[in-house]
Design an enzyme around this catalytic site. Sequence first.
Site, PDB file in Angstrom:
ATOM      1  N   GLU A 201       0.828  -1.215   0.000  1.00 50.27           N
ATOM      2  CA  GLU A 201       0.000   0.000   0.000  1.00 50.27           C
ATOM      3  C   GLU A 201       0.858   1.259   0.000  1.00 50.27           C
ATOM      4  O   GLU A 201       0.784   2.082   0.929  1.00 50.27           O
ATOM      5  CB  GLU A 201      -0.929   0.008   1.220  1.00 50.27           C
ATOM      6  CG  GLU A 201      -1.885  -1.161   1.283  1.00 50.27           C
ATOM      7  CD  GLU A 201      -2.977  -0.974   2.323  1.00 50.27           C
ATOM      8  OE1 GLU A 201      -2.961   0.031   3.055  1.00 50.27           O
ATOM      9  OE2 GLU A 201      -3.878  -1.839   2.397  1.00 50.27           O
ATOM     10  N   GLU A 386      -4.926  -8.642   1.550  1.00 45.68           N
ATOM     11  CA  GLU A 386      -5.525  -8.187   2.820  1.00 45.68           C
ATOM     12  C   GLU A 386      -7.006  -7.953   2.608  1.00 45.68           C
ATOM     13  O   GLU A 386      -7.420  -7.379   1.597  1.00 45.68           O
ATOM     14  CB  GLU A 386      -4.936  -6.859   3.310  1.00 45.68           C
ATOM     15  CG  GLU A 386      -3.604  -6.954   3.972  1.00 45.68           C
ATOM     16  CD  GLU A 386      -3.106  -5.605   4.483  1.00 45.68           C
ATOM     17  OE1 GLU A 386      -3.929  -4.761   4.906  1.00 45.68           O
ATOM     18  OE2 GLU A 386      -1.885  -5.399   4.452  1.00 45.68           O
TER      19      GLU A 386
HETATM   20  C1  FCB Z   1      -4.046  -1.844   5.798  1.00 50.01           C
HETATM   21  C2  FCB Z   1      -2.600  -2.031   6.226  1.00 50.01           C
HETATM   22  C3  FCB Z   1      -2.432  -3.012   7.372  1.00 50.01           C
HETATM   23  C4  FCB Z   1      -3.520  -2.845   8.415  1.00 50.01           C
HETATM   24  C5  FCB Z   1      -4.876  -2.907   7.758  1.00 50.01           C
HETATM   25  C6  FCB Z   1      -6.031  -2.848   8.715  1.00 50.01           C
HETATM   26  O1  FCB Z   1      -4.212  -0.616   5.184  1.00 50.01           O
HETATM   27  O2  FCB Z   1      -1.823  -2.478   5.137  1.00 50.01           O
HETATM   28  O3  FCB Z   1      -1.145  -2.843   7.911  1.00 50.01           O
HETATM   29  O4  FCB Z   1      -3.347  -1.654   9.081  1.00 50.01           O
HETATM   30  O5  FCB Z   1      -4.984  -1.842   6.840  1.00 50.01           O
END
Ligand code: FCB
Length: 480
Positions: A201, A386
């Site tokens: 990210e 994620e």
């Molecule tokens: C994302 C991040 C991770 C965590 C999640 C909830 O943006 O990559 O580290 O904080 O959110």
Amino acid sequence: MEQSGVSRRALGALALGGAAMGLSGCEGAHDTDLNPKSRQFPKDFTWGVASAAFQTEGAQDVDGRGPSVWDVFEKVPGHIKDGSDATVATDSYRRYQDDVDLIAGAGLDAYRFSISWSRVLPSGEGAVNVAGLDHYARLVEALLAKDIEPYATLFHWDLPQGLQEKGGWKDRDTALRFADYARVVVDRLGDRLKNYIILNEAAVHAVFGHVLGEGAPGLKDEALLGPVIHHMNLGQGLAIQALRAGRSDLQVGTTMALQPCRPAGGPWAIWNRLASDGLDALWNKAWLDPLFKGTYPKDMDEFLKGVVQDGDLAITRQPVDFLGVNYYAPAYVRLDLNAPGKIAVAAPPKGSELDAFGRHIDPSGLFEVLDRVRRAYASPKILVTENGCSDAFSNGPAVLNDQFRIAYLRRHLQAVLAAREAGCDVRGYFEWTLIDNFEWDLGYTSKFGLVAMDRKTGVRTPKASYAWFKALAESGRLPV
Ligand code: FCB
């Protein structure tokens, strides 16, 4: 970009994203759920959990680790909402074997963790800290011993403070140092560690760390945006080249926070569309285009003046074995002439569903970003690296019977199945996250884990979602 007094986490990450492709309900909430024909994932689908070094390891001064920008940021009063810090976190530097046992206990195929650059190179460059590298060698071996495939992220926002003091990602030199670091990692671990995620990210680090000041390094300077974006893209290209030069048997990808960017409705909707397109350019396209096409979107010209050198875009454009997609929620955007970039985050349409924490829930956004990547970037192999949801904001114990999390995961996995049916090459899904951990500026008040941890005793307790995810990973069948 202004946040209208709401933090990134409350919004489920500011981010931008693709023009809403018919899904963007400007005037009201829309149907968010996808209904795939089949509920069966293929046998070779990868099931995993994801984590990050700074959020889990603790042991900040152990075995020669140097400070990162987050070590400095977390110490400034007011930066971390509950006044906590990550000095212990989930104690995973010491207790990595317990983590591995929990992952194995859930029958998972893969673990995504990140390597702390400043454990490997304490000041970001120069002398290698063998003791730091040894930790990751032990972790990789412990995972492989249980048949769990390691996926290592090289940069999850924790730039070595030594490099920040020399200019950080604003400076081109940091891109070169990043490639050196990648070389060190692959030389030492490449015989066992085969899967690499270059950046996590990067848009969040660029915008929240350099323009909004809500994450490390805590800067608030719009002028940094172009240089930071480009040098991260350049560093990524150079790091991919370094890994490939080191070995030919690696799976190399990178992870982006893709978000659909939807204009807020109302009388200003047409103007808001300009802002949502602007956010899409800098949040999504400014990372996808240089990687897959060797270009930047036109909207970035202003930011990038004098930054991109001849030949750079041939470096940012690299073949990848997969694209990692992180998805939590779409962004609603409005034009605000006083906000940085004239872009401000708006509330989702009236009637939109919110989770206990107050973040927007919309699985259709996941379908949308997956399908966009398929159509616009020649359908790369995708891993959802994620996805997950948090308990309500709280300093208290976690909710162990977390049915809301099970529902969130189930609905987003329906979107993954529907995307696969639409032709998206999605091969895996990593839930965020294994154990409730240090959630950046929110400290320990936002809990995303499948497993709870008592911070006083260190005792780890699986939640209902852990058993649910295990059954899913073992059968590949998504319950209704
Ligand atoms: C994302 C991040 C991770 C965590 C999640 C909830 O943006 O990559 O580290 O904080 O959110």
